[in-house]
Design a protein around this motif. Structure first.
Motif, PDB file in Angstrom:
ATOM      1  N   ARG A 191      11.236   6.565  -6.799  1.00  0.00           N
ATOM      2  CA  ARG A 191      10.326   5.643  -7.487  1.00  0.00           C
ATOM      3  C   ARG A 191      10.952   4.269  -7.681  1.00  0.00           C
ATOM      4  NH1 ARG A 191       7.246   9.876 -11.599  1.00  0.00           N
ATOM      5  NH2 ARG A 191       5.521  10.273 -10.148  1.00  0.00           N
ATOM      6  N   VAL A 214       0.833  -1.209   0.000  1.00  0.00           N
ATOM      7  CA  VAL A 214       0.000   0.000   0.000  1.00  0.00           C
ATOM      8  C   VAL A 214       0.866   1.257   0.000  1.00  0.00           C
ATOM      9  CG1 VAL A 214      -1.664   1.344   1.338  1.00  0.00           C
ATOM     10  CG2 VAL A 214      -1.961  -1.129   1.114  1.00  0.00           C
ATOM     11  N   ILE A 215       1.872   1.288   0.875  1.00  0.00           N
ATOM     12  CA  ILE A 215       2.750   2.459   0.961  1.00  0.00           C
ATOM     13  C   ILE A 215       3.517   2.659  -0.345  1.00  0.00           C
ATOM     14  CG2 ILE A 215       4.776   3.420   2.127  1.00  0.00           C
ATOM     15  CD1 ILE A 215       3.810   2.039   4.677  1.00  0.00           C
ATOM     16  N   SER A 216       3.952   1.570  -0.952  1.00  0.00           N
ATOM     17  CA  SER A 216       4.703   1.667  -2.208  1.00  0.00           C
ATOM     18  C   SER A 216       3.852   2.267  -3.321  1.00  0.00           C
ATOM     19  CB  SER A 216       5.207   0.279  -2.626  1.00  0.00           C
ATOM     20  OG  SER A 216       6.115  -0.235  -1.683  1.00  0.00           O
ATOM     21  N   ILE A 217       2.608   1.821  -3.418  1.00  0.00           N
ATOM     22  CA  ILE A 217       1.716   2.346  -4.460  1.00  0.00           C
ATOM     23  C   ILE A 217       1.457   3.835  -4.247  1.00  0.00           C
ATOM     24  CG2 ILE A 217      -0.627   2.230  -5.395  1.00  0.00           C
ATOM     25  CD1 ILE A 217      -0.571  -0.790  -4.798  1.00  0.00           C
ATOM     26  N   LEU A 218       1.161   4.202  -3.001  1.00  0.00           N
ATOM     27  CA  LEU A 218       0.918   5.617  -2.698  1.00  0.00           C
ATOM     28  C   LEU A 218       2.174   6.452  -2.937  1.00  0.00           C
ATOM     29  CD1 LEU A 218      -1.205   5.286   0.579  1.00  0.00           C
ATOM     30  CD2 LEU A 218      -2.023   5.864  -1.715  1.00  0.00           C
ATOM     31  N   GLY A 219       3.320   5.883  -2.599  1.00  0.00           N
ATOM     32  CA  GLY A 219       4.573   6.595  -2.808  1.00  0.00           C
ATOM     33  C   GLY A 219       4.856   6.854  -4.275  1.00  0.00           C
ATOM     34  N   GLU A 220       4.619   5.849  -5.104  1.00  0.00           N
ATOM     35  CA  GLU A 220       4.831   6.013  -6.543  1.00  0.00           C
ATOM     36  C   GLU A 220       3.949   7.134  -7.101  1.00  0.00           C
ATOM     37  OE1 GLU A 220       6.995   4.664  -8.445  1.00  0.00           O
ATOM     38  OE2 GLU A 220       7.693   2.852  -7.425  1.00  0.00           O
ATOM     39  N   ILE A 221       2.750   7.253  -6.563  1.00  0.00           N
ATOM     40  CA  ILE A 221       1.799   8.250  -7.071  1.00  0.00           C
ATOM     41  C   ILE A 221       2.138   9.660  -6.589  1.00  0.00           C
ATOM     42  CG2 ILE A 221      -0.622   8.985  -7.041  1.00  0.00           C
ATOM     43  CD1 ILE A 221      -1.370   5.999  -6.763  1.00  0.00           C
ATOM     44  N   PHE A 222       2.481   9.778  -5.314  1.00  0.00           N
ATOM     45  CA  PHE A 222       2.560  11.111  -4.702  1.00  0.00           C
ATOM     46  C   PHE A 222       3.982  11.616  -4.442  1.00  0.00           C
ATOM     47  CE2 PHE A 222      -1.644   9.517  -3.265  1.00  0.00           C
ATOM     48  CZ  PHE A 222      -2.438  10.508  -3.835  1.00  0.00           C
TER      49      PHE A 222
END
Length: 305
Positions: free
Chosen positions: A136, A105-113
């Motif tokens: 990224r 979850v954190i990785s996906i949010l990190g890639e986006i924001f």
């Protein structure tokens, strides 16, 4: 002679048991140092400043692994001390699976924001591009890095601190060799530094998964479990001090970077990065001791000793 959690610990035996954890944490802290060394010498000041600028954020996001690892290891050790190995393995599996879910979850949010976050922190121009690129790539391996942090504690609980040390040292060597190849030989720049770190983190998180998924000589093995909110909350509560310690250090470093960026620019961030590297190594000694000693306390608390 193998040291077990059920042993009577003298000061000498305690230091022998915790030494692998101390060395393990020192090697973990060297990840960023190695990247900085190669980036500063082969890529340049701006890229070096970018690594130092964004690293505290990445470390802060990965602290969930420290929290669950340290807090959960004490809980698992206590359950082992009570003689309930089956329940201990269910707790152990729950902790690992929870970290995997949180990491994804954190990785996906990190890639986006990550780009707006880096911009809001003060990164601009080429430095912003470097921060985003470096982050990224590392978000891809963030789950593995969080698992590595968890298993640093759980290897001790499994009475296998030397295996944990070997995994961390091997991961560190992978980082060094790949940094040399990708940055020094193939000129991949800051992307090469991130890829090298990602590869080492992947090994550090994946090897323990394979080890504990198979039959092994420790008390712990990954298997079926169920969601136990109270257990997970207890682990998080136990490890909350580690969480807050790491978050506070990361926040302080981020605030320093923001002010240095305003006052001294990239030169200030780069100079502060060198100081941070030295600081990380000394802090790692104390973190390693706490990681190594927590399962001993938990085990004896749960046993009739």
């Amino acid at each position: 002679m193998k040291i077990q959690l059920s042993d009577h610990f003298s000061y000498k035996k305690l230091l022998r048991f915790t030494l692998p954890s101390i060395v393990m944490m020192i090697f973990t802290s060297i990840y960023g140092v190695v990247d900085g060394l190669f980036v500063s010498n082969f890529v340049g000041k701006t890229a070096f400043a970018a690594v130092n600028f964004i690293m505290p954020l990445l470390m802060m996001l990965s602290t969930i692994g420290f929290m669950i690892g340290v807090g959960g290891s004490a809980l698992v050790a206590k359950t082992l001390g009570e003689g309930d190995n089956e329940r201990a393995n269910k707790y152990f599996s729950l902790l690992v699976y929870s970290v995997i879910a949180a990491g994804i979850v954190i990785s996906i949010l990190g890639e986006i924001f990550i780009e707006p976050i880096a911009y809001s922190l003060g990164a601009r121009g080429e430095m912003l591009n470097n921060c985003v690129l470096y982050s990224r790539i590392l978000f891809i391996s963030l789950t593995m890095f969080m698992l590595q942090n968890v298993f640093q504690s759980l290897f001790v609980t499994a009475e296998k601190p030397k295996i944990g040390l070997a995994v961390t040292v091997t991961a560190g060597c992978i980082n060094i060799v790949m940094d040399f190849l990708l940055i020094g030989v193939f000129n991949f720049g800051i992307a090469g530094a991130a890829i090298a770190t990602a590869m080492s983190e992947t090994f550090g998180g994946l090897f323990p998964i394979i080890y504990f998924s198979r039959k092994n000589k420790s008390h712990l093995k990954l298997g079926k479990t169920r969601f136990m909110g109270k257990v997970l909350l207890k682990a998080c509560t136990n490890g909350s001090s580690e969480l807050m310690t790491n978050i506070s250090m990361s926040l302080v470093n981020m605030l320093y970077n923001i002010q240095l960026m305003n006052l001294a620019g990239e030169n200030g961030v780069a100079a502060y990065g060198v100081i941070m590297y030295v600081n990380f190594i000394f802090i790692a000694i104390f973190l390693g001791y706490s990681i190594g000693s927590a399962p001993i306390i938990g085990y004896n608390y749960g046993s009739p000793n």
